[in-house]
Design a protein around this motif. Structure first.
Motif, PDB file in Angstrom:
ATOM      1  N   PRO A   5     -30.344  88.530 -45.330  1.00 44.90           N
ATOM      2  CA  PRO A   5     -29.737  88.420 -44.769  1.00 44.90           C
ATOM      3  C   PRO A   5     -29.835  87.192 -43.479  1.00 44.90           C
ATOM      4  N   ALA A   6     -28.728  87.172 -42.430  1.00 41.99           N
ATOM      5  CA  ALA A   6     -29.404  86.290 -41.384  1.00 41.99           C
ATOM      6  C   ALA A   6     -29.924  86.953 -40.498  1.00 41.99           C
ATOM      7  N   LEU A   7     -30.550  86.434 -39.524  1.00 39.64           N
ATOM      8  CA  LEU A   7     -31.399  86.501 -38.662  1.00 39.64           C
ATOM      9  C   LEU A   7     -31.451  86.093 -37.097  1.00 39.64           C
ATOM     10  N   THR A   8     -31.018  86.962 -35.632  1.00 39.50           N
ATOM     11  CA  THR A   8     -30.494  86.621 -35.050  1.00 39.50           C
ATOM     12  C   THR A   8     -31.933  87.159 -33.869  1.00 39.50           C
ATOM     13  N   VAL A   9     -32.327  86.591 -32.843  1.00 42.91           N
ATOM     14  CA  VAL A   9     -33.083  87.341 -31.650  1.00 42.91           C
ATOM     15  C   VAL A   9     -32.237  87.106 -30.611  1.00 42.91           C
ATOM     16  N   SER A  10     -32.683  87.487 -29.399  1.00 41.84           N
ATOM     17  CA  SER A  10     -32.045  87.723 -28.180  1.00 41.84           C
ATOM     18  C   SER A  10     -33.061  88.175 -27.272  1.00 41.84           C
ATOM     19  N   GLY A  11     -33.009  87.921 -26.334  1.00 43.71           N
ATOM     20  CA  GLY A  11     -33.906  88.397 -25.369  1.00 43.71           C
ATOM     21  C   GLY A  11     -34.606  87.314 -24.530  1.00 43.71           C
ATOM     22  N   THR A  12     -34.377  86.446 -23.619  1.00 39.54           N
ATOM     23  CA  THR A  12     -35.709  85.784 -23.319  1.00 39.54           C
ATOM     24  C   THR A  12     -36.994  85.768 -22.420  1.00 39.54           C
ATOM     25  N   VAL A  13     -38.183  86.194 -22.794  1.00 35.78           N
ATOM     26  CA  VAL A  13     -39.828  86.344 -22.225  1.00 35.78           C
ATOM     27  C   VAL A  13     -40.253  84.541 -22.047  1.00 35.78           C
ATOM     28  N   ASP A  14     -40.490  84.854 -20.169  1.00 36.95           N
ATOM     29  CA  ASP A  14     -40.976  84.006 -19.697  1.00 36.95           C
ATOM     30  C   ASP A  14     -42.294  83.848 -20.639  1.00 36.95           C
ATOM     31  N   MET A  15     -43.022  83.114 -20.698  1.00 33.13           N
ATOM     32  CA  MET A  15     -44.721  82.950 -20.742  1.00 33.13           C
ATOM     33  C   MET A  15     -45.253  82.319 -18.927  1.00 33.13           C
ATOM     34  N   SER A  16     -44.682  82.561 -18.601  1.00 34.77           N
ATOM     35  CA  SER A  16     -45.368  81.851 -17.256  1.00 34.77           C
ATOM     36  C   SER A  16     -45.556  82.907 -15.809  1.00 34.77           C
ATOM     37  N   THR A  17     -44.851  83.650 -16.077  1.00 32.84           N
ATOM     38  CA  THR A  17     -44.059  84.258 -15.520  1.00 32.84           C
ATOM     39  C   THR A  17     -44.584  85.976 -15.885  1.00 32.84           C
ATOM     40  N   ASP A  18     -45.907  87.119 -15.437  1.00 27.44           N
ATOM     41  CA  ASP A  18     -45.615  88.567 -15.820  1.00 27.44           C
ATOM     42  C   ASP A  18     -44.924  89.323 -15.424  1.00 27.44           C
ATOM     43  N   GLY A  19     -44.621  90.607 -16.383  1.00 22.40           N
ATOM     44  CA  GLY A  19     -43.446  90.777 -16.604  1.00 22.40           C
ATOM     45  C   GLY A  19     -43.223  91.763 -18.133  1.00 22.40           C
ATOM     46  N   THR A  20     -42.498  92.486 -18.261  1.00 19.86           N
ATOM     47  CA  THR A  20     -41.551  93.722 -19.573  1.00 19.86           C
ATOM     48  C   THR A  20     -40.126  92.296 -20.083  1.00 19.86           C
ATOM     49  N   TYR A  21     -40.106  92.424 -20.979  1.00 20.50           N
ATOM     50  CA  TYR A  21     -39.115  91.601 -21.410  1.00 20.50           C
ATOM     51  C   TYR A  21     -38.489  92.537 -23.023  1.00 20.50           C
ATOM     52  N   PRO A  22     -37.641  93.066 -23.148  1.00 25.09           N
ATOM     53  CA  PRO A  22     -36.697  93.425 -24.041  1.00 25.09           C
ATOM     54  C   PRO A  22     -36.580  92.213 -25.425  1.00 25.09           C
ATOM     55  N   VAL A  23     -36.659  92.389 -26.762  1.00 26.80           N
ATOM     56  CA  VAL A  23     -36.100  91.593 -26.938  1.00 26.80           C
ATOM     57  C   VAL A  23     -36.040  91.795 -28.409  1.00 26.80           C
TER      58      VAL A  23
END
Length: 388
Positions: free
Chosen positions: A171-189
């Motif tokens: 199946p086709a895969l898509t990923v949504s959500g941005t992860v800022d690897m330069s800023t500490d924090g929590t990011y949903p993907v």
């Protein structure tokens, strides 16, 4: 009973798709039990939908075709058809191929209570069959939440355990959500997989970006180091003499940190150090550099020559030499450079590097009676530096 007469035909087209795929319709013939000629009825029925998990898709298709023809051909009585003994042969049908496909169906109808040897009434029918997956695709992540290091590279595919679909088609895969690897924090993907029939499954990953403790400590160390270096620079800038006696605050270099920096830069190698002891005259610049390098746990040769000869001697021994200063380096002055002796040149040790790129040295000379001093030198790329 079955009606054995030429049937009046109603044109039945269920959509533009069917017309586009199969074009102009051919003529039809009737076949009776004693007739060997097959009926070619190119009438296109509605799309027949079957599940990829259907254990007997031909039976499903057979019932659909007969029911549909019964609805279209209202002058034919199919109520007495024996569905169990009615035969269906499909050409061009692949039950494993998900999606719409064209097939040719040959149906041999058998009347209820008829002689089992009777061939009954046969026809050939074009059909559109849509094979669909019976369940949504599957995506499995390696974890529901992960912690990654600030400064690393984000790669969403690293956290997928597997993706699967009953159809055998990925199946086709898509990923949504941005992860800022330069800023500490929590990011949903969110990961989404969609099969060719539109079934969709999602999975969520909570990504925590954090700076490793060792990096935090290193950053704090650098802040403190810079503070010490700048404080030393301020003291020296206030001095009216470039040969102000050095104090402990200007002995800034840390041997362990210097070695770590050399190692990280790939400058540590196994070579002849040329070290057999301090063979230099008391209070000379070379005497102090030998002492200070050993205080830092770094190496220095015993017979490196005059100050202006150290860079070339170091190269021959296998030391790395460049024009870029690092803390702990031997700084080489050519004859007359920055006030050095016009014949012998000079050497010093790099104790610190200021925020503007200047270097703070520790050095000595014959007139100092063994008392080293420090100064700030700008534009340091003019000099050569012996690393390790």
């Amino acid at each position: 009973m079955l009606i054995h007469k030429r049937l009046s035909k109603k044109i039945f087209v269920t959509g533009i798709l069917a017309f586009t795929l199969f074009g102009t319709y051919a003529s039809a013939q009737n076949v009776y039990a004693d007739n060997s000629t097959g009926t070619i009825d190119s009438e296109v029925l509605s799309v027949i939908e079957v599940s990829s998990s259907d254990l007997n898709p031909q039976e499903t298709i057979k019932h659909f075709i007969i029911q549909e023809r019964s609805r279209v051909y209202d002058d034919a009585d199919y109520k007495n058809i024996d569905m169990d003994r009615t035969k269906l042969t499909l050409e061009g049908f692949d039950r494993t191929a998900v999606g719409i496909q064209q097939a040719t169906a040959r149906v041999t109808l058998v009347e209820k209570d008829a002689d089992s040897k009777s061939l009954g009434y046969s026809f050939i029918q074009k059909v559109l069959i849509k094979v669909v997956t019976s369940s949504a695709p599957v995506i499995k992540l390696k974890a529901e939440a992960v912690t990654v290091n600030n400064g690393d590279t984000w790669n969403a595919s690293n956290y997928i355990s597997y993706i699967n679909d009953d159809s055998g088609v990925l199946p086709a895969l898509t990923v949504s959500g941005t992860v800022d690897m330069s800023t500490d924090g929590t990011y949903p993907v969110t990961y989404s997989v969609i099969d060719i029939t539109g079934n969709k499954t999602t999975a969520s990953l909570l990504v925590t970006v954090q700076t490793p403790q060792e990096v935090i400590e290193e950053n704090e160390r650098k802040v403190n180091e810079n503070a010490n270096v700048m404080a030393a620079k301020e003291i020296l800038d206030r001095s009216s003499s470039t040969s102000a006696h050095i104090s402990s605050v200007q002995l800034l270099a840390d041997g362990d940190e210097a070695l770590k920096a050399y190692t990280k830069a790939g400058l540590v190698s196994d070579h002849d150090t040329g070290d057999t002891g301090n063979n230099y005259a008391f209070s000379q610049c070379t005497w102090w550099v030998y002492i200070r390098r050993h205080q830092l746990g770094l190496t220095a040769g015993s017979l490196m020559g005059n100050g202006n000869q150290w860079a070339n001697t170091a190269r021959r021994l296998g030391y790395t030499v460049s024009n870029t200063p690092m803390v702990g380096d031997v700084m080489v002055f050519q004859a007359g450079q920055e006030g050095s002796d016009g014949y012998y040149g000079h050497v010093a040790v790099v104790e610190g590097i200021t925020t503007d790129g200047s270097v703070i040295t520790s050095e000595c000379g014959a007139s100092r009676n063994g008392q080293p001093y420090s100064r700030v030198i700008s534009d340091p790329s003019r000099f050569e530096y012996i690393h390790y």
